[in-house]
Design an enzyme around this catalytic site. Structure first.
Site, PDB file in Angstrom:
ATOM      1  N   GLU A  52       0.965  -1.217   0.061  1.00 21.53           N
ATOM      2  CA  GLU A  52      -0.036  -0.057  -0.044  1.00 21.53           C
ATOM      3  C   GLU A  52       0.879   1.083   0.001  1.00 21.53           C
ATOM      4  O   GLU A  52       1.697   1.294   1.055  1.00 21.53           O
ATOM      5  CB  GLU A  52      -0.963  -0.173   1.116  1.00 21.53           C
ATOM      6  CG  GLU A  52      -1.834   1.289   1.059  1.00 21.53           C
ATOM      7  CD  GLU A  52      -2.627   1.357   2.486  1.00 21.53           C
ATOM      8  OE1 GLU A  52      -3.402   2.702   2.460  1.00 21.53           O
ATOM      9  OE2 GLU A  52      -2.363   0.785   3.531  1.00 21.53           O
ATOM     10  N   ASP A 126      -2.689  12.209  -2.637  1.00 24.39           N
ATOM     11  CA  ASP A 126      -2.954  13.659  -3.123  1.00 24.39           C
ATOM     12  C   ASP A 126      -2.916  13.644  -4.673  1.00 24.39           C
ATOM     13  O   ASP A 126      -2.079  12.938  -5.419  1.00 24.39           O
ATOM     14  CB  ASP A 126      -1.523  14.164  -2.735  1.00 24.39           C
ATOM     15  CG  ASP A 126      -1.713  15.780  -2.800  1.00 24.39           C
ATOM     16  OD1 ASP A 126      -2.275  16.284  -3.580  1.00 24.39           O
ATOM     17  OD2 ASP A 126      -1.117  16.565  -2.161  1.00 24.39           O
ATOM     18  N   LYS A 130      -2.398  20.646  -9.591  1.00 23.77           N
ATOM     19  CA  LYS A 130      -1.828  21.824 -10.169  1.00 23.77           C
ATOM     20  C   LYS A 130      -0.906  20.856 -11.387  1.00 23.77           C
ATOM     21  O   LYS A 130      -0.193  20.128 -11.072  1.00 23.77           O
ATOM     22  CB  LYS A 130      -0.992  22.557  -9.405  1.00 23.77           C
ATOM     23  CG  LYS A 130      -1.811  23.663  -8.566  1.00 23.77           C
ATOM     24  CD  LYS A 130      -0.847  24.239  -7.993  1.00 23.77           C
ATOM     25  CE  LYS A 130      -1.759  25.427  -6.949  1.00 23.77           C
ATOM     26  NZ  LYS A 130      -0.835  26.335  -6.284  1.00 23.77           N
ATOM     27  N   ASP A 162     -11.052   9.296  -3.624  1.00 24.88           N
ATOM     28  CA  ASP A 162     -12.386  10.222  -3.386  1.00 24.88           C
ATOM     29  C   ASP A 162     -12.070  11.383  -4.640  1.00 24.88           C
ATOM     30  O   ASP A 162     -12.895  12.409  -4.815  1.00 24.88           O
ATOM     31  CB  ASP A 162     -12.457  11.044  -2.095  1.00 24.88           C
ATOM     32  CG  ASP A 162     -11.325  11.883  -1.837  1.00 24.88           C
ATOM     33  OD1 ASP A 162     -10.185  11.401  -1.837  1.00 24.88           O
ATOM     34  OD2 ASP A 162     -11.451  13.103  -1.557  1.00 24.88           O
TER      35      ASP A 162
END
EC number: 2.1.1.33
Length: 224
Positions: A52, A126, A130, A162
């Site tokens: 993971e 994350d 950008k 998500d």
């Protein structure tokens, strides 16, 4: 988290037998002692190895290990104070199929040998939205090549997030580069056919996303 609490966790991690914390120099200047030998020298069995990446508190790693005693799980994160919780829980529960490594994900090829890993999970990374942060997205072309270099030939990748941006970006890249998409859905909890291994584990933050009505996306794929 206060600095004293962080220091305490760092010290405890040093004593945990399921935590490995090699320096960057140990990995890049020499051949890491466990590279190619995780099954033989650490887990002492020939069960499949599952990673993971960016494991955070280690909740997902530990729950996967609970549900799959016939596989070995390794959580990777650069922030040891975070996965302290997962490492401690695994020791308290006697889960001998769990380990944690404190290192950067881009060094994965220094930690594992070719054909050593069976599956890789990327959970809630994350999205690095950008454009100038593209090189840091964990599903960009360079990272996929790193994963390919340690995965078995039929190795499986999982992306659970998500972020609709990350989901769409990854799908587009996979299609464009000709990788094999085995399953993809933009809202797994509204699809009765979603794999139980994906919907059956929910982290603290995932529960928060769901409470706020945020859809959770998932892609399972093979790197060609």
């Amino acid at each position: 988290m206060g600095s004293k609490n962080k220091l305490r966790r760092f010290k405890e991690n040093e004593k945990f037998e399921n935590v490995i914390q090699p320096s960057r120099e140990e990995l890049t200047d020499n051949v890491f002692e466990l590279k190619g030998k995780w099954s033989e020298n650490f887990f002492k069995n020939d069960h499949p190895i599952v990673l993971e990446l960016g494991c955070g508190k280690g909740e997902y790693t530990v729950e996967l290990a609970r549900k799959n005693p016939d596989k070995n799980f390794i959580g990777i994160d650069i922030k040891g104070a975070r996965f302290w919780r997962g490492a401690k829980t695994a020791l308290e529960e006697g889960l001998d199929n769990v380990a944690f490594i404190r290192t950067q994900i881009e060094l994965i090829e220094y930690v594992f040998a070719t054909n050593e890993v069976s599956e890789i999970w990327i959970t809630f990374p994350d999205p690095q939205i950008k454009y100038k942060r593209t090189k840091h997205r964990l599903t960009n072309t360079d990272f996929l090549q790193r994963y390919k270099n340690v995965l078995k030939q039929d190795g499986i990748m999982h992306l659970k997030t998500d972020s609709e941006f990350m989901h769409g970006y990854t799908l587009g890249l996979l299609h464009g580069e000709g990788h094999e998409i085995l399953y993809a859905h933009h809202d797994i909890y509204k699809n009765e056919y979603s794999p139980k291994e994906v919907t059956g584990i929910q982290t603290f933050y995932e529960n928060q996303y769901l409470e706020n009505g945020k859809p959770i996306t998932y892609i399972r794929f093979k790197i060609k």
